[in-house]
Design an enzyme around this catalytic site. Structure first.
Site, PDB file in Angstrom:
ATOM      1  N   HIS B  75     -18.081 132.562   5.847  1.00  0.00           N
ATOM      2  CA  HIS B  75     -19.508 132.574   5.535  1.00  0.00           C
ATOM      3  C   HIS B  75     -19.764 132.700   4.037  1.00  0.00           C
ATOM      4  O   HIS B  75     -20.878 132.480   3.579  1.00  0.00           O
ATOM      5  CB  HIS B  75     -20.235 133.680   6.305  1.00  0.00           C
ATOM      6  CG  HIS B  75     -19.602 135.028   6.163  1.00  0.00           C
ATOM      7  ND1 HIS B  75     -18.399 135.358   6.752  1.00  0.00           N
ATOM      8  CD2 HIS B  75     -20.000 136.139   5.509  1.00  0.00           C
ATOM      9  CE1 HIS B  75     -18.099 136.619   6.457  1.00  0.00           C
ATOM     10  NE2 HIS B  75     -19.045 137.099   5.704  1.00  0.00           N
ATOM     11  N   SER B 122     -15.213 131.199  12.068  1.00  0.00           N
ATOM     12  CA  SER B 122     -14.949 132.099  13.183  1.00  0.00           C
ATOM     13  C   SER B 122     -13.932 133.090  12.625  1.00  0.00           C
ATOM     14  O   SER B 122     -12.812 132.712  12.260  1.00  0.00           O
ATOM     15  CB  SER B 122     -14.399 131.343  14.382  1.00  0.00           C
ATOM     16  OG  SER B 122     -14.188 132.255  15.434  1.00  0.00           O
ATOM     17  N   ASP B 152     -14.015 142.754   5.331  1.00  0.00           N
ATOM     18  CA  ASP B 152     -13.613 144.010   5.973  1.00  0.00           C
ATOM     19  C   ASP B 152     -14.034 144.034   7.442  1.00  0.00           C
ATOM     20  O   ASP B 152     -13.268 144.448   8.314  1.00  0.00           O
ATOM     21  CB  ASP B 152     -14.149 145.236   5.207  1.00  0.00           C
ATOM     22  CG  ASP B 152     -15.636 145.159   4.874  1.00  0.00           C
ATOM     23  OD1 ASP B 152     -16.253 144.087   5.056  1.00  0.00           O
ATOM     24  OD2 ASP B 152     -16.187 146.191   4.430  1.00  0.00           O
ATOM     25  N   GLY B 153     -15.226 143.533   7.741  1.00  0.00           N
ATOM     26  CA  GLY B 153     -15.668 143.464   9.136  1.00  0.00           C
ATOM     27  C   GLY B 153     -14.732 142.620   9.967  1.00  0.00           C
ATOM     28  O   GLY B 153     -14.383 142.966  11.104  1.00  0.00           O
ATOM     29  N   ASN B 182     -16.625 145.241   1.373  1.00  0.00           N
ATOM     30  CA  ASN B 182     -17.977 145.511   0.867  1.00  0.00           C
ATOM     31  C   ASN B 182     -18.739 146.494   1.749  1.00  0.00           C
ATOM     32  O   ASN B 182     -19.876 146.856   1.434  1.00  0.00           O
ATOM     33  CB  ASN B 182     -18.756 144.203   0.620  1.00  0.00           C
ATOM     34  CG  ASN B 182     -19.037 143.415   1.883  1.00  0.00           C
ATOM     35  OD1 ASN B 182     -19.220 143.987   2.960  1.00  0.00           O
ATOM     36  ND2 ASN B 182     -19.091 142.100   1.763  1.00  0.00           N
ATOM     37  N   SER B 349      10.898 129.377  29.433  1.00  0.00           N
ATOM     38  CA  SER B 349      10.077 128.859  30.529  1.00  0.00           C
ATOM     39  C   SER B 349       9.435 127.521  30.163  1.00  0.00           C
ATOM     40  O   SER B 349       9.273 126.656  31.012  1.00  0.00           O
ATOM     41  CB  SER B 349       8.962 129.845  30.892  1.00  0.00           C
ATOM     42  OG  SER B 349       9.475 130.961  31.575  1.00  0.00           O
ATOM     43  N   GLU B 370      -0.505 134.674  20.986  1.00  0.00           N
ATOM     44  CA  GLU B 370      -0.866 133.262  21.067  1.00  0.00           C
ATOM     45  C   GLU B 370      -1.835 132.841  19.969  1.00  0.00           C
ATOM     46  O   GLU B 370      -1.850 131.679  19.547  1.00  0.00           O
ATOM     47  CB  GLU B 370      -1.481 132.948  22.437  1.00  0.00           C
ATOM     48  CG  GLU B 370      -0.518 133.120  23.609  1.00  0.00           C
ATOM     49  CD  GLU B 370      -0.329 134.569  24.062  1.00  0.00           C
ATOM     50  OE1 GLU B 370      -1.064 135.459  23.579  1.00  0.00           O
ATOM     51  OE2 GLU B 370       0.555 134.807  24.895  1.00  0.00           O
ATOM     52  N   PHE B 395      -2.111 130.897  29.127  1.00  0.00           N
ATOM     53  CA  PHE B 395      -2.221 131.792  27.975  1.00  0.00           C
ATOM     54  C   PHE B 395      -2.710 131.074  26.722  1.00  0.00           C
ATOM     55  O   PHE B 395      -3.010 131.717  25.719  1.00  0.00           O
ATOM     56  CB  PHE B 395      -0.911 132.537  27.755  1.00  0.00           C
ATOM     57  CG  PHE B 395      -0.468 133.288  28.980  1.00  0.00           C
ATOM     58  CD1 PHE B 395      -1.410 133.934  29.776  1.00  0.00           C
ATOM     59  CD2 PHE B 395       0.854 133.329  29.369  1.00  0.00           C
ATOM     60  CE1 PHE B 395      -1.024 134.604  30.935  1.00  0.00           C
ATOM     61  CE2 PHE B 395       1.254 134.002  30.520  1.00  0.00           C
ATOM     62  CZ  PHE B 395       0.305 134.642  31.305  1.00  0.00           C
ATOM     63  N   HIS B 419       3.394 125.526  33.332  1.00  0.00           N
ATOM     64  CA  HIS B 419       2.991 126.352  34.474  1.00  0.00           C
ATOM     65  C   HIS B 419       1.547 126.100  34.895  1.00  0.00           C
ATOM     66  O   HIS B 419       0.757 127.025  35.100  1.00  0.00           O
ATOM     67  CB  HIS B 419       3.232 127.834  34.176  1.00  0.00           C
ATOM     68  CG  HIS B 419       4.698 128.164  34.077  1.00  0.00           C
ATOM     69  ND1 HIS B 419       5.486 127.729  33.045  1.00  0.00           N
ATOM     70  CD2 HIS B 419       5.515 128.840  34.908  1.00  0.00           C
ATOM     71  CE1 HIS B 419       6.724 128.134  33.239  1.00  0.00           C
ATOM     72  NE2 HIS B 419       6.779 128.812  34.354  1.00  0.00           N
TER      73      HIS B 419
END
Lengths: 622, 622
Positions: B75, B122, B152-153, B182, B349, B370, B395, B419
């Protein structure tokens, strides 16, 4: 919490642990698959937890005042089942039906079993649910404690650290987690193997009380539980060093034994014979099941919810559905004490702050951590709350795996996602939810709602709260006019026909901002002498199949769907799935490329979902 | 890395920081939205980073040897744009087009801009991409360094801690992150406000070198960068205490100023006048743009990929597509040096361990995390690698938000999920991917492949590797017979008609395990004198629309889809969207409830997707 003398208790628990190991090995061998070695490492911990620490009634697992146990390492399910069988919850013989289609003793635990609160098996989620369970104890003013067992490999999941942060932030001293550090993952050694301090220092840095112990030493386990109980103001993490496959000579501490059952015959027989030798002498007549401490008290039943008064909006008022959502939530909170809200630092955008202002004690701030927000809501819901976690709908994708597990758990969580679609405008594609309807519609039995005005939003917030099971509401950023009167009612699975005539050449189905584009298109087409039917599809799942088919048939067999969402998974697919076998043509209008920043109205037009495009599509179908 | 004297450098950087603040405030005010206060807190850090630390060529941002900067707190885009304008990458006047539909200077950064590697906005994702960028430097043997600015958030996101773990685990001393502390989030104060030690102790616990500084003190910033460069064997986190809105009197350090532009007129004018007073005297003739250090060298171009030899499977061989995937990946690795693989502790797997055995240096183990697996793949792809992250398809939902941002970033990541569906059997619903096709199909321009046998798997692994842009392959657990000869070719967007006649009464479309159920149904129906067409829809996106319409028309206008996936978002919806406007009826067979543990064949039948159900559906359509 037994006060039995350790000289009696420890050998008895040791023998229970051996029985749990035997059960785990035997049941997985019978099933031909499963994770006996992941059970064996946790056997001493579970024996001590179930038979010397937890306060519960094996015959009444749902008791609202009983201590909770969440098996975050869900693949160790067989030992969980064995512990409950040992406690007398069901017949031990059932264990041999593990993983059979007719048994609820599944490969990983689900709430089909009365003693399972939330499904686990996707790692890093159980600890989030445990946070919710611990918060719930506060909510209902109960002294029940929550315990949670994690795997060491699982601790690499980021969601574990979201839970760590929230557990400390909320000072959850009624929460005790244990990490079973057996040092071996599925495909290789874990990151830190048996370096317990690596775990302890991370948990301490995150504000937890951390204790390192030998996870096969019953005395150390019991001491750690006592220390956790005595710890105030912060949750406790017991970092337990263990051996994967403990007690099973062929597999003990060995790689390549994850998720493998012992072969029936020689392999199993040898292990069972070895286990027999692991029993220790114990004083006669000791019954640790009888000595299980009962829940200290039964919390008060919640007050019956009150009906809500009619919405107070006036036709034509300009109100964003996200704002109506917040207002409705606050109103609902007054009517139903079970309702709680959870935020991830966007309460002033989703308007959940309207709820916080009235009910600060029922509002849980998760900061920017969507996974623990959704996961803890699952834990709260499993214990009787009706949680409404909300954030930008785009960021609910961060919790997609939790939403998947929520559907499997069938818990009573009500999600809300704001800022749907390109109509948010200038912030750009990263903030635009364009796949959320598909994400939620994919899950069976998930209610998906998408109101267009303030009245329907308010009505549907109440409807979703009181509908049993998981639900999602999509809200929008722009203000839209109120189009329904205060007495209009809305049912889950319903729709509204806003315009209709005997001459309709197509039915246009929209919701949210596109409903208003459809209404504009109606006026433009009417001016050109063309009639269309307009449908507000406020319920995407379940969907009003019969009403859609009827509308399509009454509109020359043609439906146009229009949505502020990508083409897959949303309104178009929902309508098509409902009507396509009835021979009705569905033309889908949706966002078909990655959008960009711009003004909302510019974007609606550029990405083909504005009134002009609806007019064009209707005309092209003639 | 400039060697300019601090007495010259510091005032010059201070003045650049002021110009960056002016740009950020001015451009957001012009746009009427945006995050000027989140830019202002970071201005000194960005000034020092761009004009005294980074080695890059402003005219050639893609230079493969240049240092990278990822703005994880996306942002703050306006100040990123301003820094590049200050460096001369484009005309400063462009900044005033921020957030306009005709400008690539969007609300949050996307790779539409040449100097942006991956889209951010994001939170908690940029740091994962930075891990990938740092890994890539090793891959191409370049000394370029990667820098990343977090909020920081943002640090509450679990993905940040997955990145922390991997950065330390891989000893990425070519990575330097900065947290802009901040103290203010969007809706309230952040969790730790200005308690820098809270951040430092977490990063140290996770194995990073952590430095706390005043983020507005240019000397401290420069010293920290130098210390990071000198730190060996571990990445560095610079925890920088800052003031949100620094330099903007009306907003400085105040709540309720997140994401708000200053109003044009008095509010803006006052701020601009204040900024003028913040310029400091600096020696004449200093040009920090000219003194930007150039990349030290241009890494060698990768060798041209070699063609793959034909698959060596024999018709009728029983091979699970997951195993064929692993074998194909290893084969591809030998043909194309850009190919790398990433795992989340399930390599045995998914069979990605077949690649690891041959190319251990190009195999990145992420343990059970992941999000950083997928996020770091984005960083690797943005710098020229062709990464194949794989895990259980179920997953991959854990990384759904990353997959969304991957589509926005249009990076060259090739995901594989094993899977798929109920055919995994006894492990139960938590391990069954039943919504993955919908998750990937939702994203525009995402290739979605679902091969049924080993030959098509091998061919499609190569096709997806060399197709530009993101792609997904779904693989299955059970062994299935090889049905294609070694010379059969497969195109993205294609399908195969396996059975056809002039008398077909329906076309049955399947993929994966259901294709073999369809073939069984074909035999049973044929014995009853009913002919059906059988289609292997190995490419779900793009989908062979014309061929599906043709097949439907040649089969009495009826198509039956059958899939080991929930009803929404998968094969049924893909086919319906392709053909429904052509007047073809689509009957969808899919999993419609939450499944449970059981044997694969029991589950196929119980959930309605076995041959018997296909036979029944075809008969019911007659």
């Amino acid at each position: 919490m037994t006060d039995m003398d350790r000289s009696v208790l420890v050998p008895a628990l040791t023998n229970i642990a051996t029985r749990l190991r035997i059960d785990s090995v035997r049941s997985t061998s019978e099933a031909g698959s499963g994770h006996p070695t992941s059970c064996a490492s946790a056997a001493d911990i579970l024996a001590a937890l179930f038979f010397a620490e937890l306060r519960f009634d094996p015959k009444d697992p749902h008791h609202p005042g009983s201590d909770r146990f969440v098996l975050s390492k869900g693949h160790a399910a067989p030992i969980l089942y064995s512990a409950w069988a040992e406690a007398g919850a069901f017949d031990r013989a059932e264990l041999l039906k593990l993983r059979e289609i007719g048994s609820d003793l599944e490969g990983h635990p689900t709430p089909r079993l009365s003693f399972v609160d939330v499904a686990t098996g996707s790692l890093g989620q159980g600890i989030c649910a445990a946070i919710g369970s611990a918060l719930n104890a506060r909510r209902i003013k109960s002294d029940y404690r929550t315990y949670c067992l994690l795997g060491d490999g699982e601790s690499a999941e980021g969601s574990v650290w979201e839970a760590a942060e929230m557990g400390a932030q909320d000072g959850l001293d009624n929460l005790c987690a244990i990490t079973d550090v057996n040092g071996l993952g599925q495909s290789r050694a874990t990151m830190w193997q048996h370096d317990l301090e690596q775990f302890a220092r991370r948990w301490r840095a995150f504000g937890w009380h951390a204790i390192t112990i030998n996870g096969h030493d019953i005395n150390q386990i019991l001491d750690a539980f006592a220390e956790a109980r005595a710890t105030k103001g912060q949750p406790t993490m017991i970092v337990a060093g263990t051996v994967k496959g403990k007690g099973i000579a062929i597999a003990e501490g060995k790689d390549n034994w994850h998720g493998k059952a012992l072969k029936k015959g020689e392999e199993l027989d040898k292990a069972l014979a070895d286990f027999e030798k692991q029993f220790v002498p114990q004083p006669a007549g000791v019954d640790l099941v009888k000595s299980i401490a009962k829940p200290s008290s039964r919390p008060a039943e919640p007050a019956a919810p009150k009906p809500l008064s009619a919405p107070e909006y006036k036709l034509g008022d300009q109100v964003a559905t996200r704002e109506a959502y917040g207002a409705a939530l606050a109103k609902l909170g007054a009517a139903d004490a079970r309702v709680v809200a959870l935020d991830a630092d966007v309460k002033n955008s989703t308007f959940s702050d309207k709820f916080e202002k009235v009910f600060p004690d029922r509002f849980f701030q998760n900061f920017i951590a969507e996974q623990v927000m959704v996961g803890s809501a699952m834990g709260l819901a499993a214990r009787g709350a009706i949680p409404f976690p909300s954030t930008f709908a785009a960021f609910l994708t961060r919790a997609a795996d939790f939403i998947r597990m929520m559907a499997i758990s069938n818990v009573n969580v009500k999600l809300a996602g704001s800022h749907a679609g390109v109509s948010i405008g200038e912030d750009g594609p990263s903030q635009m939810a364009l796949e959320d309807l598909g994400m939620f519609r994919a899950q069976p039995d998930f209610v998906v709602l998408y109101p267009s005005d303030a009245v329907s939003t308010e009505r549907l917030v109440a409807a979703m709260a009181w509908h049993p099971g998981p639900a999602y509401m999509r809200t929008s950023r722009p203000k839209t006019p109120v189009i329904y009167g205060p007495d209009e009612t809305f049912e889950i699975g319903g729709l509204k026909v806003l315009r209709e005539s005997a001459n309709d050449v197509a039915a246009v189905v929209g919701a949210g901002v596109t409903l208003f584009e459809a209404l504009k298109a109606y006026d433009q087409l009417k001016a050109a002498g063309i009639s269309i039917r307009i449908i507000d599809l406020y319920s995407l799942a379940p969907v009003a199949k019969d009403a859609l088919i009827a509308a399509g048939k009454a509109s020359k067999g043609k439906i146009v769907t229009v949505e502020d969402h990508y083409a897959a998974g949303g309104i178009g697919d929902a309508v098509s799935a409902a009507v396509s076998e009835a021979g009705i043509l569905v033309h889908r209008i949706a966002v078909r490329e990655i959008p960009r920043s711009g003004k909302p109205e510019e974007l609606l037009d550029r990405y083909g979902i504005s009134a002009a495009h609806i007019v064009e599509a209707v005309k092209a179908l003639q």
